[in-house]
Design a protein around this motif. Structure first.
Motif, PDB file in Angstrom:
ATOM      1  N   GLU A  51       0.478   5.402   8.384  1.00  0.00           N
ATOM      2  CA  GLU A  51       0.269   4.854   9.728  1.00  0.00           C
ATOM      3  C   GLU A  51       0.171   3.333   9.705  1.00  0.00           C
ATOM      4  O   GLU A  51       0.674   2.649  10.607  1.00  0.00           O
ATOM      5  CB  GLU A  51      -0.973   5.477  10.361  1.00  0.00           C
ATOM      6  N   ARG A  52      -0.454   2.800   8.669  1.00  0.00           N
ATOM      7  CA  ARG A  52      -0.533   1.342   8.517  1.00  0.00           C
ATOM      8  C   ARG A  52       0.870   0.754   8.403  1.00  0.00           C
ATOM      9  O   ARG A  52       1.195  -0.241   9.061  1.00  0.00           O
ATOM     10  CB  ARG A  52      -1.368   1.008   7.284  1.00  0.00           C
ATOM     11  N   ALA A  53       1.700   1.358   7.592  1.00  0.00           N
ATOM     12  CA  ALA A  53       3.082   0.874   7.440  1.00  0.00           C
ATOM     13  C   ALA A  53       3.854   1.028   8.747  1.00  0.00           C
ATOM     14  O   ALA A  53       4.623   0.134   9.130  1.00  0.00           O
ATOM     15  CB  ALA A  53       3.777   1.618   6.307  1.00  0.00           C
ATOM     16  N   ALA A  54       3.640   2.128   9.436  1.00  0.00           N
ATOM     17  CA  ALA A  54       4.361   2.387  10.690  1.00  0.00           C
ATOM     18  C   ALA A  54       4.017   1.365  11.778  1.00  0.00           C
ATOM     19  O   ALA A  54       4.811   1.159  12.696  1.00  0.00           O
ATOM     20  CB  ALA A  54       4.068   3.804  11.179  1.00  0.00           C
ATOM     21  N   ARG A  55       2.874   0.705  11.668  1.00  0.00           N
ATOM     22  CA  ARG A  55       2.517  -0.336  12.635  1.00  0.00           C
ATOM     23  C   ARG A  55       3.326  -1.622  12.411  1.00  0.00           C
ATOM     24  O   ARG A  55       3.419  -2.457  13.307  1.00  0.00           O
ATOM     25  CB  ARG A  55       1.022  -0.656  12.561  1.00  0.00           C
ATOM     26  N   HIS A  56       3.890  -1.778  11.228  1.00  0.00           N
ATOM     27  CA  HIS A  56       4.588  -3.015  10.879  1.00  0.00           C
ATOM     28  C   HIS A  56       6.104  -2.856  10.738  1.00  0.00           C
ATOM     29  O   HIS A  56       6.814  -3.860  10.624  1.00  0.00           O
ATOM     30  CB  HIS A  56       4.018  -3.576   9.576  1.00  0.00           C
ATOM     31  N   PHE A  57       6.574  -1.624  10.717  1.00  0.00           N
ATOM     32  CA  PHE A  57       8.002  -1.356  10.533  1.00  0.00           C
ATOM     33  C   PHE A  57       8.443  -0.334  11.573  1.00  0.00           C
ATOM     34  O   PHE A  57       7.734   0.643  11.812  1.00  0.00           O
ATOM     35  CB  PHE A  57       8.264  -0.785   9.125  1.00  0.00           C
ATOM     36  N   ALA A  91       0.841  -1.203   0.000  1.00  0.00           N
ATOM     37  CA  ALA A  91       0.000   0.000   0.000  1.00  0.00           C
ATOM     38  C   ALA A  91       0.876   1.253   0.000  1.00  0.00           C
ATOM     39  O   ALA A  91       0.598   2.216  -0.727  1.00  0.00           O
ATOM     40  CB  ALA A  91      -0.937  -0.008   1.210  1.00  0.00           C
ATOM     41  N   LEU A  92       1.936   1.239   0.801  1.00  0.00           N
ATOM     42  CA  LEU A  92       2.851   2.380   0.828  1.00  0.00           C
ATOM     43  C   LEU A  92       3.550   2.536  -0.518  1.00  0.00           C
ATOM     44  O   LEU A  92       3.715   3.653  -1.019  1.00  0.00           O
ATOM     45  CB  LEU A  92       3.869   2.209   1.953  1.00  0.00           C
ATOM     46  N   THR A  93       3.927   1.426  -1.124  1.00  0.00           N
ATOM     47  CA  THR A  93       4.565   1.471  -2.448  1.00  0.00           C
ATOM     48  C   THR A  93       3.663   2.157  -3.457  1.00  0.00           C
ATOM     49  O   THR A  93       4.112   3.025  -4.219  1.00  0.00           O
ATOM     50  CB  THR A  93       4.898   0.041  -2.927  1.00  0.00           C
ATOM     51  N   LEU A 123      12.419   1.392   3.787  1.00  0.00           N
ATOM     52  CA  LEU A 123      11.356   1.023   2.855  1.00  0.00           C
ATOM     53  C   LEU A 123      11.021   2.197   1.936  1.00  0.00           C
ATOM     54  O   LEU A 123      10.922   2.025   0.709  1.00  0.00           O
ATOM     55  CB  LEU A 123      10.118   0.565   3.634  1.00  0.00           C
ATOM     56  N   ILE A 124      10.854   3.366   2.496  1.00  0.00           N
ATOM     57  CA  ILE A 124      10.556   4.548   1.681  1.00  0.00           C
ATOM     58  C   ILE A 124      11.711   4.835   0.723  1.00  0.00           C
ATOM     59  O   ILE A 124      11.491   5.173  -0.448  1.00  0.00           O
ATOM     60  CB  ILE A 124      10.245   5.764   2.575  1.00  0.00           C
ATOM     61  N   SER A 125      12.932   4.668   1.179  1.00  0.00           N
ATOM     62  CA  SER A 125      14.104   4.861   0.305  1.00  0.00           C
ATOM     63  C   SER A 125      14.096   3.856  -0.838  1.00  0.00           C
ATOM     64  O   SER A 125      14.380   4.211  -1.986  1.00  0.00           O
ATOM     65  CB  SER A 125      15.393   4.727   1.108  1.00  0.00           C
ATOM     66  N   LEU A 126      13.771   2.601  -0.527  1.00  0.00           N
ATOM     67  CA  LEU A 126      13.728   1.572  -1.567  1.00  0.00           C
ATOM     68  C   LEU A 126      12.661   1.896  -2.610  1.00  0.00           C
ATOM     69  O   LEU A 126      12.901   1.787  -3.815  1.00  0.00           O
ATOM     70  CB  LEU A 126      13.466   0.201  -0.939  1.00  0.00           C
ATOM     71  N   ILE A 127      11.490   2.303  -2.153  1.00  0.00           N
ATOM     72  CA  ILE A 127      10.415   2.669  -3.082  1.00  0.00           C
ATOM     73  C   ILE A 127      10.850   3.844  -3.946  1.00  0.00           C
ATOM     74  O   ILE A 127      10.617   3.858  -5.164  1.00  0.00           O
ATOM     75  CB  ILE A 127       9.122   3.011  -2.299  1.00  0.00           C
ATOM     76  N   THR A 128      11.496   4.809  -3.347  1.00  0.00           N
ATOM     77  CA  THR A 128      11.951   5.989  -4.083  1.00  0.00           C
ATOM     78  C   THR A 128      12.985   5.627  -5.131  1.00  0.00           C
ATOM     79  O   THR A 128      12.910   6.069  -6.283  1.00  0.00           O
ATOM     80  CB  THR A 128      12.516   7.034  -3.102  1.00  0.00           C
ATOM     81  N   VAL A 129      13.955   4.804  -4.763  1.00  0.00           N
ATOM     82  CA  VAL A 129      15.019   4.476  -5.714  1.00  0.00           C
ATOM     83  C   VAL A 129      14.512   3.583  -6.847  1.00  0.00           C
ATOM     84  O   VAL A 129      14.920   3.751  -7.994  1.00  0.00           O
ATOM     85  CB  VAL A 129      16.270   3.897  -5.016  1.00  0.00           C
ATOM     86  N   VAL A 130      13.593   2.644  -6.561  1.00  0.00           N
ATOM     87  CA  VAL A 130      13.085   1.823  -7.663  1.00  0.00           C
ATOM     88  C   VAL A 130      12.269   2.674  -8.626  1.00  0.00           C
ATOM     89  O   VAL A 130      12.300   2.465  -9.840  1.00  0.00           O
ATOM     90  CB  VAL A 130      12.301   0.579  -7.185  1.00  0.00           C
ATOM     91  N   GLN A 145      13.407   0.833   9.694  1.00  0.00           N
ATOM     92  CA  GLN A 145      12.915   0.003   8.593  1.00  0.00           C
ATOM     93  C   GLN A 145      12.004   0.806   7.666  1.00  0.00           C
ATOM     94  O   GLN A 145      12.066   0.662   6.445  1.00  0.00           O
ATOM     95  CB  GLN A 145      12.148  -1.199   9.141  1.00  0.00           C
ATOM     96  N   LEU A 146      11.171   1.641   8.245  1.00  0.00           N
ATOM     97  CA  LEU A 146      10.266   2.461   7.452  1.00  0.00           C
ATOM     98  C   LEU A 146      11.049   3.442   6.583  1.00  0.00           C
ATOM     99  O   LEU A 146      10.731   3.632   5.401  1.00  0.00           O
ATOM    100  CB  LEU A 146       9.286   3.195   8.365  1.00  0.00           C
ATOM    101  N   ALA A 147      12.095   4.025   7.140  1.00  0.00           N
ATOM    102  CA  ALA A 147      12.946   4.921   6.355  1.00  0.00           C
ATOM    103  C   ALA A 147      13.599   4.171   5.200  1.00  0.00           C
ATOM    104  O   ALA A 147      13.679   4.689   4.073  1.00  0.00           O
ATOM    105  CB  ALA A 147      14.016   5.549   7.248  1.00  0.00           C
TER     106      ALA A 147
END
Length: 148
Positions: free
Chosen positions: A108-114, A89-91, A122-129, A118-120
């Motif tokens: 907030e949903r992502a923040a409950r699981h990371f 969903a965050l992706t 994940l966001i970096s990975l989404i940004t770079v891809v 890890q959240l930082a």
């Protein structure tokens, strides 16, 4: 069709690859990292990245059913954990940015699981891809030819 450059500055490629590697390492889940990169690549119609990340996902143990149904992950609830669903969903929110920002409920949903780190990552990975997708799609780089 106009000929497009196949050139990618080696320093840019190294920097993007280093960012990808750091984000994956910090996330700590290579299978999930591949799911995220595949989903962004689906949304961006990047055949080169889809080809590469599907191959890597298989190497990291993702099931064929998970890969086959990733485009419909919201309906295929039983195939993906809540953590995976939050990351997907965050992706989508980061990749599409329909409203110009990531909705609070998605974040907030992502923040409950990371955790924060890890959240930082994940966001970096989404940004770079998304960056890689744009580099490949704008030049119409065909699938195949990737090397590790």
């Amino acid at each position: 069709m106009t000929a497009r450059t196949q050139v990618l500055d080696p320093e840019v490629g190294k920097a993007m690859s280093a960012l990808s590697a750091a984000a994956k390492k910090g996330l700590g889940d290579l299978g999930l990292a591949e799911l995220v990169q595949i989903r962004a690549s689906q949304l961006n119609h990047c055949a080169f990245c889809l080809d590469m990340h599907l191959e890597l996902a298989r190497k990291h143990g993702m099931s064929e059913q998970q890969l086959d149904l990733l485009n419909a992950w919201e309906e295929a609830e039983d195939l993906y954990s809540e953590r995976e669903r939050a990351a997907l969903a965050l992706t989508e929110a980061v990749t599409v940015l329909t409203d110009g920002f990531v909705p609070d409920d998605v974040y907030e949903r992502a923040a409950r699981h990371f955790d924060d780190a890890q959240l930082a990552h994940l966001i970096s990975l989404i940004t770079v891809v998304n960056g890689w997708n744009r580099l490949m799609v704008s030049r119409r780089i065909p699938p195949g030819g990737h090397t590790w």
